[in-house]
Scaffold this active site. Structure first.
Site, PDB file in Angstrom:
ATOM      1  N   ASN A 137       0.573  -1.867  -4.542  1.00  0.00           N
ATOM      2  CA  ASN A 137       0.746  -3.119  -3.894  1.00  0.00           C
ATOM      3  C   ASN A 137      -0.606  -3.546  -3.169  1.00  0.00           C
ATOM      4  OD1 ASN A 137       2.114  -5.420  -2.552  1.00  0.00           O
ATOM      5  ND2 ASN A 137       1.461  -4.162  -0.809  1.00  0.00           N
ATOM      6  N   ASP A 204      -3.746  -6.209   0.100  1.00  0.00           N
ATOM      7  CA  ASP A 204      -2.977  -6.153  -0.822  1.00  0.00           C
ATOM      8  C   ASP A 204      -3.884  -6.642  -2.070  1.00  0.00           C
ATOM      9  OD1 ASP A 204      -1.026  -6.476   1.401  1.00  0.00           O
ATOM     10  OD2 ASP A 204       0.402  -6.905  -0.375  1.00  0.00           O
ATOM     11  N   ASP A 234       5.528   2.580  -5.178  1.00  0.00           N
ATOM     12  CA  ASP A 234       5.319   2.399  -3.759  1.00  0.00           C
ATOM     13  C   ASP A 234       5.585   0.921  -3.585  1.00  0.00           C
ATOM     14  OD1 ASP A 234       5.177   3.044  -1.128  1.00  0.00           O
ATOM     15  OD2 ASP A 234       3.301   2.049  -1.206  1.00  0.00           O
ATOM     16  N   HIS A 238       7.155  -5.818  -2.807  1.00  0.00           N
ATOM     17  CA  HIS A 238       6.045  -6.490  -2.200  1.00  0.00           C
ATOM     18  C   HIS A 238       5.046  -6.816  -2.841  1.00  0.00           C
ATOM     19  CE1 HIS A 238       8.008  -5.850   1.706  1.00  0.00           C
ATOM     20  NE2 HIS A 238       8.173  -4.719   1.601  1.00  0.00           N
ATOM     21  N   GLU A 270      10.692   1.641  -5.444  1.00  0.00           N
ATOM     22  CA  GLU A 270      10.852   1.440  -4.088  1.00  0.00           C
ATOM     23  C   GLU A 270      11.237  -0.061  -3.708  1.00  0.00           C
ATOM     24  OE1 GLU A 270       9.733   2.504   0.587  1.00  0.00           O
ATOM     25  OE2 GLU A 270       8.011   1.724  -0.867  1.00  0.00           O
TER      26      GLU A 270
HETATM   27 CA    CA Z   1       1.574  -7.703  -2.304  1.00  0.00          CA
END
Ligand code: CA
Ligand code: CA
Length: 541
Positions: A137, A204, A234, A238, A270
């Site tokens: 991520n 990110d 991980d 997101h 996750e």
């Molecule tokens: Ca992201």
């Protein structure tokens, strides 16, 4: 349903299962214990999560390392583990290493690539698979991709737009002239901002960028060539916070790529969310999501262990997971756990009540899918407070012998009082939590239906204090013949003994394949009645 084509590699099983059942019927209890194990080489495994820093220090610098993990593989094998998940091992400036500077190396605190190769070799010798944390991520702000992208932005003239043909790294991250929210940070010396959802030093990544995808394909080639069997992804939910569809596509892309390079590649993600959201992410058609709905102080496992959820409620929850997750991905492999490195430890949640902690372990080890134990859980280690470093304290190998015991990680307290004995003392105590875990894992390893079977409820064996399920496992053997076997698992989650009647036609021929009790009380069937001691689990065939 859990056991179709792609997932299962080999079937060494069916005949052994029958032989086992026959030998137990004949009352043959003196066989070598190892002969009864029935461990199958597929992606249903008993994993152990390791924070390398706090596990075992092989060179006396106070920091756990890869060679230390290698030295403890026999301990894990003996425990019944056949998979390990290493929390991040790549070079990183932080104690937790969830911000990666170089995706194709080992952090020097932990050792070298040669140490890693040796660890993989020693794992595979023991039938232990190894999966690594893949932090996709975000990277570290010190990663050269980010450094070069920021340097490039600083060269732009007023009003000049970045060009990825000049600097590809500028598309690896999310840059904008607009500070979109609090998670956007200024690129020093420019009027640009970047996204850093978790922290300013964790920019990110933009996983929709083709060049970045090629980087992660090269990174995957690297680790697969070094023998890893899978990834723990991980912060997968997101990847694209505002676009779940895009995130699912990203998960599917990296999994499909790795699968094309290694046909039994495993991936567990996750998705720290409720059951419905986890189910939504199973639509990525990747094998596993951690079952956060079952985990933690308010999760199904601990609630059933402390008696807040009835036995009936427990088995209904198990069936509900199966129904909900399989609707998104029929080939899903559940990934239940009690707690992980981000959560208060189970010992704290259950007030160090050894009975409740054993019950939690027994429930976990009879759940479907690939189970995950967080290091130290098997000896009842405590965390302290809400800060992450205190959830990642050094493994207590011995209170008498400091060999291999690590220093506390940065930011952790040095004086956390533990309530249970260390590994060395627990190994010598048949009634210890550690030996309960060993019995629970052995029961799981002897009865492959527990991880792989499809659950149905045995209505006639369910009440508030006890409840039973059947797990039916259908698969093709090596000759292509369809084989079906089943176990019945009976839970007494209450603090009182209960007598369960097994005289009905469908139960009268059952035999006991194994059981878990809090102490040395045994379980047997007498005149069609089975007496289940407090907080006990019995597996029948
Ligand atoms: Ca992201
Ligand atoms: Ca060390």
């Amino acid at each position: 349903m859990n056991n179709t084509l792609s997932i299962i590699k080999k079937f060494l099983v069916s005949n052994i299962v029958i032989a086992l059942a026959v030998s137990m019927l004949a009352g043959c209890g003196k066989k070598d214990e190892s002969e009864k194990l029935n461990i199958i080489d597929d992606n249903y495994r008993n994993y152990y999560e390791i924070y390398v820093h706090s596990f075992y220090d092989s060179n006396e610098d106070g920091i756990g390392d890869l060679n230390g993990v290698t030295q403890k593989l026999d301990y894990l094998k003996d425990l019944g583990i056949n998979g390990i998940w290493l929390m991040p091992i790549m070079p990183s400036p932080t104690y937790h290493k969830y911000d990666v500077v170089d995706y194709m190396d080992i952090d020097s605190e932990y050792g070298t690539m040669e140490d890693f190769d040796k660890l993989v070799e020693e794992c595979h010798k023991r039938g232990i698979n190894i999966i690594i944390d893949m932090v996709m991520n975000h990277s570290s702000s010190q990663n050269e991709w980010f450094v070069k992208a920021c340097d490039y932005l600083r060269t732009l003239k007023e009003g000049e737009e970045p060009d990825k043909n000049v600097c590809p790294y500028v598309s690896y991250y999310n840059f904008s002239k607009e500070k979109k929210n609090e998670a956007w940070y200024s690129v020093e010396g420019t009027d640009w901002y970047y996204e850093g959802v978790f922290w300013s030093e964790m920019p990110d990544l933009n996983l929709e960028d083709d060049n970045l995808r090629k980087e992660f394909e090269t990174i995957s080639d690297f680790w697969i060539e070094h023998g890893v069997d899978g990834y723990r992804m991980d912060a997968a939910m997101h990847y694209e916070d505002d676009d779940q569809g895009a995130t699912l596509e990203i998960m599917n892309w990296i999994y499909s790529y790795c699968l094309s390079k290694k046909s039994d590649f495993y991936m567990v993600s996750e998705v720290w969310a409720n059951k419905a959201t986890i189910a939504a992410f199973y639509k990525s058609m990747t094998p596993s999501m951690f079952n956060f709905a079952a985990a933690g102080a308010e999760g199904t496992i601990e609630k059933a262990a402390r008696g807040q959820l009835s036995a009936d409620g427990l088995v209904n929850a198990m069936i509900d997971y199966q129904t909900t997750y399989s609707a998104s991905n029929p080939d899903y492999i559940d990934a239940p756990f009690i707690t992980n490195h981000d959560q208060v430890r189970v010992a704290n949640n259950l007030n160090c009540d050894a009975g409740d902690m054993k019950m939690a372990a027994g429930i976990l080890m009879t759940m479907s899918g690939s189970t995950f134990i967080y290091y130290g859980e098997e000896i009842g280690m405590k965390s302290q407070g809400k800060d992450d470093p205190n959830k990642r304290l050094p493994m207590n190998w011995s209170y008498a012998d400091p060999t291999g015991v690590c220093d506390v990680p940065e930011g952790a307290d040095n004086d956390v009082e533990q309530s249970f004995e260390a590994v060395d003392a627990q190994l010598g105590d048949e009634m210890s939590l550690l030996n309960y875990y060993k019995r629970a894992l052995k029961l799981r390893n002897m009865n492959p239906e527990i991880a792989r079977g499809t659950i149905t409820r045995e209505d006639d064996l369910c009440s508030d204090s006890y409840a039973a399920i059947k797990k039916t496992w259908t698969r093709d053997d090596e000759t292509g013949t369809t084989v079906t076997s089943a176990v019945i698992i009976l839970y007494n989650t209450s603090d009182e003994a209960v007598v369960v009647d097994l005289t009905a036609d469908e139960y009268k021929d059952l035999t006991i394949a194994g059981y878990l009790t809090l102490d040395d009380v045994s379980i047997s069937i007498e005149n069609g009645q089975v007496t289940m001691p407090p907080q006990s689990i019995c597996v029948f065939r």
